[in-house]
Structure formats: structure tokens, C-alpha cells
Write an enzyme that holds these catalytic residues in place. Structure first.
Site, short mmCIF file in Angstrom:
data_model
loop_
_atom_site.label_atom_id
_atom_site.label_comp_id
_atom_site.label_asym_id
_atom_site.label_seq_id
_atom_site.Cartn_x
_atom_site.Cartn_y
_atom_site.Cartn_z
N SER A 144 -5.13 3.25 5.51
CA SER A 144 -4.84 3.99 4.35
C SER A 144 -6.29 4.69 4.10
CB SER A 144 -4.52 3.28 3.29
OG SER A 144 -4.39 3.88 1.95
N TYR A 157 -5.40 -4.49 -1.54
CA TYR A 157 -4.96 -3.58 -0.68
C TYR A 157 -6.07 -2.84 -0.12
CZ TYR A 157 -2.36 0.67 0.93
OH TYR A 157 -1.69 1.48 1.83
N LYS A 161 -7.07 -2.92 3.90
CA LYS A 161 -7.05 -1.96 4.80
C LYS A 161 -8.15 -1.86 5.28
CE LYS A 161 -2.52 -0.79 4.58
NZ LYS A 161 -1.71 -0.55 5.81
#
Length: 263
Positions: A144, A157, A161
Site C-alpha cells: 500500500s 496497517y 504494510k
């Protein structure tokens, strides 16, 4: 453009919706056979059936949770049983988070670590031996833009990531001698079912203009001022899986509509 993907075997996690499903369809259109993983068995079987009927390739559904050791073991075993291994692995399964660092419990950190990082580690262990027997392969990690440009409301997150991106880099160095190319893709805003679901929830009490909410998000974050379609990201991923990307090794590619603010 001939991509050299006919009769290759691709394992795709998160393969029943969003980017994963778009990748599956794009690979199938090139003649690749598929092993699709997702947790929702009924939806996964339906999508696999549709791919078989539309593209005339084999598509094996494996209902499993790749955030668990049992799930990744089952997925690797299914690829071995159906095709004697795989040529391509697309680590796509993932989910956004919503928390603060001070309030998030250890269990939530661990759950996302297992989903975003350990799934990739375990699937590399499970599928790389077969790639070596087949003479090489490709591994793609869908990370991401948040791996390098974090959003404040999802620190777990962002962190996991970023770890996935570094894992991709280090795995690339380890496997290139086996003619296994490893790369990472960092998408920006992509119109997946999760984004639509979230937008509908956020606007439910204010008129329900979920599309207007998404348009506002796009105007705020992306110079291109729109979300990507899953297919736009999938086409880039499929190219990286192909012989045409033979010199792409250990890199991270941004598909973000100009969202990244650094060089």
C-alpha cells in the site's frame, strides 16, 4: 502484447473480490490457471466457476484464512495437489485498520502482522520449493502507499504494510539466484468493495451520499482526483508477472494516481 503467461499457474490470496479478483480475471484472460484463496467459501466458489466458464482455464478455490499457519499450509498443499506447484504467487489478502497506537491491544497488532506479513512468509516457504522445481517464478506483494505515506487513523496497517514491503525486498535478494523474481506494488486509492462499504457506513446518518464521500476523498488525496479501478491495478500486476518484466527485481512500484508526495 504476448505476456508468456499461458498455462502458468498462479496462486492468489484474497482472490474472491477487489484487486485479487481483478488479478485473477486478468491472468485467466492470458491463459493462466489459478488457485484462489479467500475465507468466504460460497463467494469464492462462485467466482472460480465464473472464471472457468468465461476463460476456459482451471480455477481451484481454496477456502482458508491465510493469516493462520493452517490456512497457508492448506493453500500450498492445494497448489501442489492440483498443479504440482505454482509459477506465480500474488500475496494480496489484507484489510485496513482503525485505531490509535496507545489504545490498540497486542492482539490486534498480532492479527494484522499475521495477515500482512506472516502469510507472505509462510507462503514463500510453502511455494518456493515448487517454483524451484519448475525452473523459476514470480512473487508479487500487494502492499500500500501507506507503507511509506501513512494515514493517521490506521497505524497498524501502516506498520505491517511497511514490513511487507521490506520483506519483499529481502526475499527478492534471496531468491533471484533461483530465477524467482520478487516485487512489491503499492496502490493508492482503489475502489474496492471495502471502500464502498465504509463510505456507506460513514454517510448512513447524513443522507447516504457515499459516492460523494468517495469523490471528496479522491479530491483530497489524489492529484488524478479519482479512485483507481481494481482492473487498473490488476493490469500492472499482471505485467509484472510476465516475461516482459524480466528485469524487474526487488522493486516497489506505486500505482497511486500521483498520491505519493515524495520523489
Amino acid at each position: 502484447m504476448e505476456l508468456g503467461l499461458r498455462d502458468k499457474v498462479a496462486v492468489i490470496t484474497g482472490g474472491s473480490a477487489g484487486i485479487g479478483l481483478a488479478v485473477a480475471r486478468s491472468l485467466a484472460a492470458e491463459g493462466a490457471h489459478l488457485v484462489l484463496a479467500a475465507r468466504a467459501a460460497d463467494r469464492l466458489e462462485e467466482e472460480a466457476r465464473g472464471i472457468r466458464e468465461t476463460y476456459g482455464v482451471r480455477a481451484v478455490p481454496v477456502a482458508c484464512d491465510v493469516a493462520t499457519r493452517d490456512g497457508t499450509t492448506a493453500l500450498a498443499a492445494a497448489a501442489e495437489e492440483a498443479f504440482a506447484g505454482a509459477d506465480i504467487l500474488v500475496n494480496n489478502a489484507g484489510a485496513g485498520s482503525n485505531e490509535t497506537i496507545l489504545d490498540a491491544p497486542d492482539e490486534k497488532w498480532q492479527a494484522y502482522w499475521d495477515l500482512h506479513v506472516m502469510a507472505a512468509v509462510r507462503l514463500a516457504r510453502g511455494l518456493v520449493p515448487g517454483m524451484r522445481r519448475r525452473g523459476g517464478g514470480v512473487i508479487l506483494h500487494n502492499a500500500s502507499i501507506c507503507a511509506v505515506q501513512p494515514l493517521w487513523y490506521e497505524p497498524i496497517y501502516n506498520v505491517t504494510k511497511a514490513a511487507l514491503m521490506m520483506f519483499s525486498k529481502t526475499l527478492a535478494a534471496e531468491l533471484i539466484g533461483d530465477d524467482i523474481r520478487v516485487n512489491c506494488v503499492n496502490p493508492g486509492l482503489v475502489l474496492t468493495p471495502d471502500w464502498v462499504k465504509t463510505a456507506k457506513e460513514l454517510t448512513a446518518d447524513s443522507g447516504g451520499d457515499w459516492q460523494g464521500h468517495l469523490d471528496e476523498v479522491a479530491r483530497e488525496h489524489a492529484p488524478i482526483k479519482r479512485f483507481a479501478t481494481p482492473e487498473e491495478v490488476a493490469d500492472f500486476i499482471v505485467f509484472l508477472c510476465s516475461d516482459r518484466a524480466g528485469y524487474s527485481v526487488g522493486s516497489t512500484y506505486f500505482v497511486d494516481g500521483g498520491m505519493l508526495k515524495t520523489v
